[in-house]
Design a protein around this motif. Structure first.
Motif, PDB file in Angstrom:
ATOM      1  N   SER A   1      70.954  -4.208  78.905  1.00 27.22           N
ATOM      2  CA  SER A   1      71.110  -3.911  80.549  1.00 27.22           C
ATOM      3  C   SER A   1      70.387  -2.468  80.504  1.00 27.22           C
ATOM      4  O   SER A   1      69.626  -1.861  81.588  1.00 27.22           O
ATOM      5  N   TRP A   2      70.490  -1.658  79.392  1.00 27.52           N
ATOM      6  CA  TRP A   2      70.010  -0.096  79.413  1.00 27.52           C
ATOM      7  C   TRP A   2      68.480  -0.169  79.414  1.00 27.52           C
ATOM      8  O   TRP A   2      67.943   0.816  80.002  1.00 27.52           O
ATOM      9  N   HIS A   3      67.863  -1.304  78.849  1.00 20.30           N
ATOM     10  CA  HIS A   3      66.542  -1.114  78.894  1.00 20.30           C
ATOM     11  C   HIS A   3      65.899  -1.444  80.237  1.00 20.30           C
ATOM     12  O   HIS A   3      64.862  -1.028  80.599  1.00 20.30           O
ATOM     13  N   LEU A   4      66.779  -2.025  81.139  1.00 19.63           N
ATOM     14  CA  LEU A   4      66.318  -1.983  82.523  1.00 19.63           C
ATOM     15  C   LEU A   4      67.079  -1.044  83.474  1.00 19.63           C
ATOM     16  O   LEU A   4      67.090  -1.069  84.799  1.00 19.63           O
ATOM     17  N   GLY A   5      67.531  -0.009  82.914  1.00 24.65           N
ATOM     18  CA  GLY A   5      67.930   1.332  83.644  1.00 24.65           C
ATOM     19  C   GLY A   5      69.150   0.965  84.241  1.00 24.65           C
ATOM     20  O   GLY A   5      69.693   1.905  84.920  1.00 24.65           O
ATOM     21  N   VAL A   6      70.063   0.221  83.808  1.00 27.46           N
ATOM     22  CA  VAL A   6      71.447  -0.202  84.206  1.00 27.46           C
ATOM     23  C   VAL A   6      72.403   0.497  83.171  1.00 27.46           C
ATOM     24  O   VAL A   6      72.509  -0.212  81.895  1.00 27.46           O
ATOM     25  N   GLU A   7      73.194   1.681  83.686  1.00 23.90           N
ATOM     26  CA  GLU A   7      74.055   2.000  82.708  1.00 23.90           C
ATOM     27  C   GLU A   7      75.449   1.602  83.364  1.00 23.90           C
ATOM     28  O   GLU A   7      75.985   2.357  84.163  1.00 23.90           O
ATOM     29  N   ALA A   8      75.955   0.512  82.906  1.00 22.06           N
ATOM     30  CA  ALA A   8      77.236  -0.112  83.425  1.00 22.06           C
ATOM     31  C   ALA A   8      78.532   0.582  83.521  1.00 22.06           C
ATOM     32  O   ALA A   8      78.667   1.286  82.363  1.00 22.06           O
ATOM     33  N   GLU A   9      79.224   0.644  84.586  1.00 20.13           N
ATOM     34  CA  GLU A   9      80.497   1.229  84.661  1.00 20.13           C
ATOM     35  C   GLU A   9      81.428   0.050  85.117  1.00 20.13           C
ATOM     36  O   GLU A   9      82.681   0.348  84.505  1.00 20.13           O
TER      37      GLU A   9
ATOM     38  N   ASP B   1      78.180  -4.336  87.369  1.00 17.97           N
ATOM     39  CA  ASP B   1      76.927  -3.582  87.298  1.00 17.97           C
ATOM     40  C   ASP B   1      75.932  -4.564  86.577  1.00 17.97           C
ATOM     41  O   ASP B   1      74.755  -4.358  86.734  1.00 17.97           O
ATOM     42  N   PHE B   2      76.210  -5.455  85.707  1.00 23.79           N
ATOM     43  CA  PHE B   2      75.439  -6.408  84.982  1.00 23.79           C
ATOM     44  C   PHE B   2      74.765  -7.285  85.820  1.00 23.79           C
ATOM     45  O   PHE B   2      73.598  -7.914  85.574  1.00 23.79           O
ATOM     46  N   ARG B   3      75.210  -7.745  87.015  1.00 23.82           N
ATOM     47  CA  ARG B   3      74.702  -8.755  87.857  1.00 23.82           C
ATOM     48  C   ARG B   3      73.112  -8.606  88.217  1.00 23.82           C
ATOM     49  O   ARG B   3      72.537  -9.661  88.184  1.00 23.82           O
ATOM     50  N   ALA B   4      72.711  -7.184  88.432  1.00 26.63           N
ATOM     51  CA  ALA B   4      71.345  -6.846  88.740  1.00 26.63           C
ATOM     52  C   ALA B   4      70.541  -7.385  87.552  1.00 26.63           C
ATOM     53  O   ALA B   4      69.319  -7.744  87.738  1.00 26.63           O
ATOM     54  N   VAL B   5      70.865  -7.189  86.399  1.00 25.23           N
ATOM     55  CA  VAL B   5      70.246  -7.376  85.038  1.00 25.23           C
ATOM     56  C   VAL B   5      70.067  -9.067  85.190  1.00 25.23           C
ATOM     57  O   VAL B   5      68.899  -9.763  84.886  1.00 25.23           O
ATOM     58  N   PHE B   6      71.174  -9.803  85.337  1.00 19.05           N
ATOM     59  CA  PHE B   6      71.207 -11.293  85.337  1.00 19.05           C
ATOM     60  C   PHE B   6      70.130 -11.810  86.450  1.00 19.05           C
ATOM     61  O   PHE B   6      69.295 -12.732  86.460  1.00 19.05           O
TER      62      PHE B   6
END
Length: 281
Positions: free
Chosen positions: A43-51, A55-60
């Motif tokens: 997730s963090w490789h795509l700029g998503v620092e999940a809280e 927040d993971f939905r954008a990655v999926f």
């Protein structure tokens, strides 16, 4: 296009539209590759620092969109494999101040979101695991809790679980946890395997030396590259052309039966997919 006369599946690679993206799929296709299992990037490789898990939905969603584009290129098709990279636990505890149990809860929530896509038919399988490097006992236990949650979800969704784990040829502990949840052992897939595995199905890194071990084992196996599609690491881990090239090498050395095992029989057994029927539509 090189037609190898067989389905050719890369069981684990990543795509990133900011890097090679669909061009990597075209390279795979040109050498005779037909099917892909595309695992979301960390997730963090795509700029998503999940809280939160949401927040993971954008990655999926991004992975599913890339899979749809990849399927337009391939003679067969691609499928998404969604989950939370186990290395996130260290990013959370070492860099963002999470306690191990807090990291566990966030990662489990992300996996639960991934499972929604599998349950709805929008993804094929789940991805979880535990760190492949030394961590504290608390982080190790938290990571195993996440892995077991992945098995719970695999049972609920009736799907396979790809695992990123420590370097090992023995996942008997995980096989026991799977059995307790009625997850068939063959649906526990060790990504980055070295050819031999107790306790699940090896997804063998497509180096000749590891494939030779898999041939000696004469057991179900899959083939992968773990291509990471990162401009800072070109070709890492293996490039997208590797699996078709290794299939051709296997064929030239009289291992047609092994090719059928890795690209037709084991995918059917593990994921319930028909790589033969999905060729050319």
């Amino acid at each position: 296009m090189n037609d190898l006369g067989t389905p050719v599946l890369d069981n684990h690679l990543h795509l990133d539209r900011e890097n090679q993206g669909i061009e990597a799929v075209k390279d795979f296709h040109r050498l005779g590759g037909t099917h892909l299992l595309v695992v979301n990037k960390p997730s963090w490789h795509l700029g998503v620092e999940a809280e939160t898990g949401e927040d993971f939905r954008a990655v999926f969603e991004e992975t599913i969109a890339l899979v749809e584009e990849a399927s337009e290129v391939l003679r067969g098709r691609a499928w998404p494999v969604l989950g939370v990279h186990p290395g996130l636990v260290t990013r959370l505890t070492d860099e963002r101040g999470f306690e191990p149990h807090e990291a566990r809860d966030l990662m489990q929530d992300g996996l639960s979101v991934a499972a929604e896509y599998v349950a709805d038919g929008d993804a094929l399988a789940l991805k979880s695991g535990r760190p492949h490097y030394d961590v504290s006992d608390a982080v190790w236990e938290a990571s195993n809790d996440v892995l077991r949650h992945g098995l719970d979800l695999a049972a609920e969704c009736d799907c396979a679980l790809q695992l990123h784990t420590e370097t090992t040829q023995d996942l008997s502990d995980v096989a026991q946890w799977a059995a307790a949840r009625d997850v068939p052992r063959e649906r526990v897939v060790k990504h980055y395997a070295t050819g031999r595995l107790v306790g699940g199905t090896p997804s063998v890194m497509s180096e000749k030396e590891y494939l030779e071990v898999a041939l000696e084992e004469d057991a179900p196996f899959l083939m992968e590259t773990d291509f990471v599609d990162d401009a800072d690491r070109p070709g890492a881990v293996l490039g997208p052309k590797t699996v078709p090239r290794r299939v051709q090498w296997l064929q030239e050395n009289g291992h047609d039966d092994a090719v059928a095992v890795a690209h037709v029989e084991t995918p059917a057994q593990v994921y319930g997919i028909d790589t033969q029927a999905t060729l050319d539509g």
